[in-house]
Design a protein around this motif. Structure first.
Motif, PDB file in Angstrom:
ATOM      1  N   GLY A  81     -65.131 -17.494  53.569  1.00 41.27           N
ATOM      2  CA  GLY A  81     -63.690 -17.478  53.357  1.00 41.27           C
ATOM      3  C   GLY A  81     -63.292 -18.070  52.022  1.00 41.27           C
ATOM      4  O   GLY A  81     -62.103 -18.139  51.696  1.00 41.27           O
ATOM      5  N   GLU A  82     -64.276 -18.508  51.243  1.00 46.28           N
ATOM      6  CA  GLU A  82     -64.036 -19.052  49.912  1.00 46.28           C
ATOM      7  C   GLU A  82     -64.479 -18.037  48.865  1.00 46.28           C
ATOM      8  O   GLU A  82     -65.221 -17.103  49.166  1.00 46.28           O
ATOM      9  CB  GLU A  82     -64.826 -20.352  49.719  1.00 46.28           C
ATOM     10  CG  GLU A  82     -64.438 -21.471  50.656  1.00 46.28           C
ATOM     11  CD  GLU A  82     -63.137 -22.151  50.266  1.00 46.28           C
ATOM     12  OE1 GLU A  82     -62.698 -21.991  49.111  1.00 46.28           O
ATOM     13  OE2 GLU A  82     -62.566 -22.854  51.124  1.00 46.28           O
ATOM     14  N   ASP A  83     -64.034 -18.237  47.632  1.00 46.37           N
ATOM     15  CA  ASP A  83     -64.508 -17.394  46.538  1.00 46.37           C
ATOM     16  C   ASP A  83     -65.906 -17.867  46.141  1.00 46.37           C
ATOM     17  O   ASP A  83     -66.331 -18.971  46.476  1.00 46.37           O
ATOM     18  CB  ASP A  83     -63.550 -17.498  45.353  1.00 46.37           C
ATOM     19  CG  ASP A  83     -63.654 -16.311  44.404  1.00 46.37           C
ATOM     20  OD1 ASP A  83     -64.551 -15.461  44.604  1.00 46.37           O
ATOM     21  OD2 ASP A  83     -62.842 -16.230  43.463  1.00 46.37           O
ATOM     22  N   GLY A  84     -66.615 -17.018  45.437  1.00 44.68           N
ATOM     23  CA  GLY A  84     -67.945 -17.402  44.983  1.00 44.68           C
ATOM     24  C   GLY A  84     -68.846 -16.207  44.801  1.00 44.68           C
ATOM     25  O   GLY A  84     -68.396 -15.058  44.741  1.00 44.68           O
ATOM     26  N   PHE A  85     -70.139 -16.494  44.710  1.00 51.24           N
ATOM     27  CA  PHE A  85     -71.134 -15.454  44.491  1.00 51.24           C
ATOM     28  C   PHE A  85     -72.266 -15.572  45.499  1.00 51.24           C
ATOM     29  O   PHE A  85     -72.572 -16.659  45.995  1.00 51.24           O
ATOM     30  CB  PHE A  85     -71.742 -15.577  43.091  1.00 51.24           C
ATOM     31  CG  PHE A  85     -70.786 -15.320  41.961  1.00 51.24           C
ATOM     32  CD1 PHE A  85     -70.178 -14.081  41.794  1.00 51.24           C
ATOM     33  CD2 PHE A  85     -70.508 -16.323  41.037  1.00 51.24           C
ATOM     34  CE1 PHE A  85     -69.307 -13.848  40.743  1.00 51.24           C
ATOM     35  CE2 PHE A  85     -69.650 -16.100  39.976  1.00 51.24           C
ATOM     36  CZ  PHE A  85     -69.035 -14.869  39.827  1.00 51.24           C
ATOM     37  N   GLU A  86     -72.896 -14.430  45.777  1.00 58.47           N
ATOM     38  CA  GLU A  86     -74.197 -14.390  46.424  1.00 58.47           C
ATOM     39  C   GLU A  86     -75.166 -13.870  45.365  1.00 58.47           C
ATOM     40  O   GLU A  86     -74.975 -12.782  44.827  1.00 58.47           O
ATOM     41  CB  GLU A  86     -74.170 -13.498  47.667  1.00 58.47           C
ATOM     42  CG  GLU A  86     -73.329 -14.118  48.777  1.00 58.47           C
ATOM     43  CD  GLU A  86     -73.258 -13.263  50.030  1.00 58.47           C
ATOM     44  OE1 GLU A  86     -73.521 -13.796  51.112  1.00 58.47           O
ATOM     45  OE2 GLU A  86     -72.939 -12.064  49.915  1.00 58.47           O
TER      46      GLU A  86
END
Length: 310
Positions: free
Chosen positions: A140-145
């Motif tokens: 539910g947060e922004d970011g990267f995989e």
């Protein structure tokens, strides 16, 4: 997670048959799509993300816990399309999530790749020299995989630690995904439930009508019958902790069950996802250790980007 690469001229056609959502929507390189993979009865074998890289290369990321049955199912149906899923055991995935996640990762990228990754919109990926970097996640947060060669993963991990990124385990991730109202396979849906009673009706692409994806006929029968159980969020109004598989009592209507539950640090309240009768209103009772507690019914997204929605 289990990472699969599908190659071949009929890959898009295959995925249109395999998945409930429609990969025809994927036209821009790097675009991602969330979908369920169903059996013939319309029940959920797994949920996954598929990335379109070019017409003969799609990348699919499925759950590790369902690896064996997923691979067997995919390979069984891939034969008639003259393609096979290549499991990428050589790759490892590191998820970096949170308000500062993108800035922390971008600072570690080579300047030549930084602008390209920074420009990624949500649910897009780029295959870069630094690795396959996707603006996706399960928190539910922004970011990267970030998908990198497994031999490079320890170095990436250490660089992230040095940059101030804190390690988080499955307990933290489970709290975040539940606050965000995200389903967990094996709890909120599985091969005994279908997407329509799991809050995942939005992942089914009914159009075009002629697309015969696996499970479509069964799901259409369910939709025609109606009276489908609702998938809702619950907020406990008394002291206690909601957990999975607790009885939900809907007075004068019937009973349901919580599928996931935890204490929300963001809300300072206990929350849950639950499958309940279609006629359920704004209030229910949840049985905790033999006693009934009041709970409020809400839309199953409790927190988004750290902000309370209930």
């Amino acid at each position: 997670m289990t990472i699969l690469d599908l190659h071949g001229p009929r890959t898009r056609e295959f995925l249109q048959h395999l998945l409930a959502n429609d990969v025809a929507r994927l036209r821009e390189p790097g675009k991602a799509l969330y979908s369920c993979m169903l059996n013939e009865q319309g029940k959920v074998i797994d949920d996954l993300i598929v990335y379109f890289m070019h017409d003969e290369w799609f990348r699919v990321v499925v759950n590790a816990a369902t690896r064996d049955k997923d691979l067997a199912w995919i390979n069984q149906h891939a034969r008639q399309y003259q393609l096979q899923a290549q499991e990428r055991k050589d790759l490892a995935m590191i998820a970096v999530q949170g308000p500062q996640a993108r800035a922390k990762v971008l600072a570690l990228l080579p300047p030549a790749e930084r602008a390209r990754v920074e420009a990624l919109a949500a649910f897009y990926a780029a295959d870069t020299e630094a690795g396959f970097i996707a603006r996706t996640g399960y928190t539910g947060e922004d970011g990267f995989e970030i998908l990198v060669p497994a031999t490079h993963a320890p170095q990436w991990w250490q660089r992230l630690l040095h940059a101030g990124v804190k390690p988080a385990g499955l307990g933290a991730r489970d709290t975040l995904r539940l606050e965000a109202g995200m389903n967990l396979y094996g709890q909120d849906m599985d091969e005994t439930t279908h997407p329509l009673e799991s809050g995942l009706g939005w992942t089914i692409a009914w159009e075009p009508k002629e697309r015969e994806f696996i499970g479509r006929t069964s799901l259409e029968e369910v939709r025609t019958r109606g009276n489908i159980k609702k998938f809702v969020g619950l907020v406990l109004e008394e002291k206690g902790v909601l957990r999975a598989h607790q009885k939900v009592v809907v007075e004068g209507i019937g009973e349901g069950e919580t599928t996931s539950g935890t204490f929300s640090p963001t809300l300072n309240l206990s929350i849950a996802l639950a499958r309940v009768p279609a006629a359920t209103g704004e209030r229910v009772m949840v049985e905790i250790r033999g006693k009934l507690y009041r709970a409020r019914v809400v839309k199953p997204v409790f927190v988004r980007h750290g902000k309370a929605l209930v």
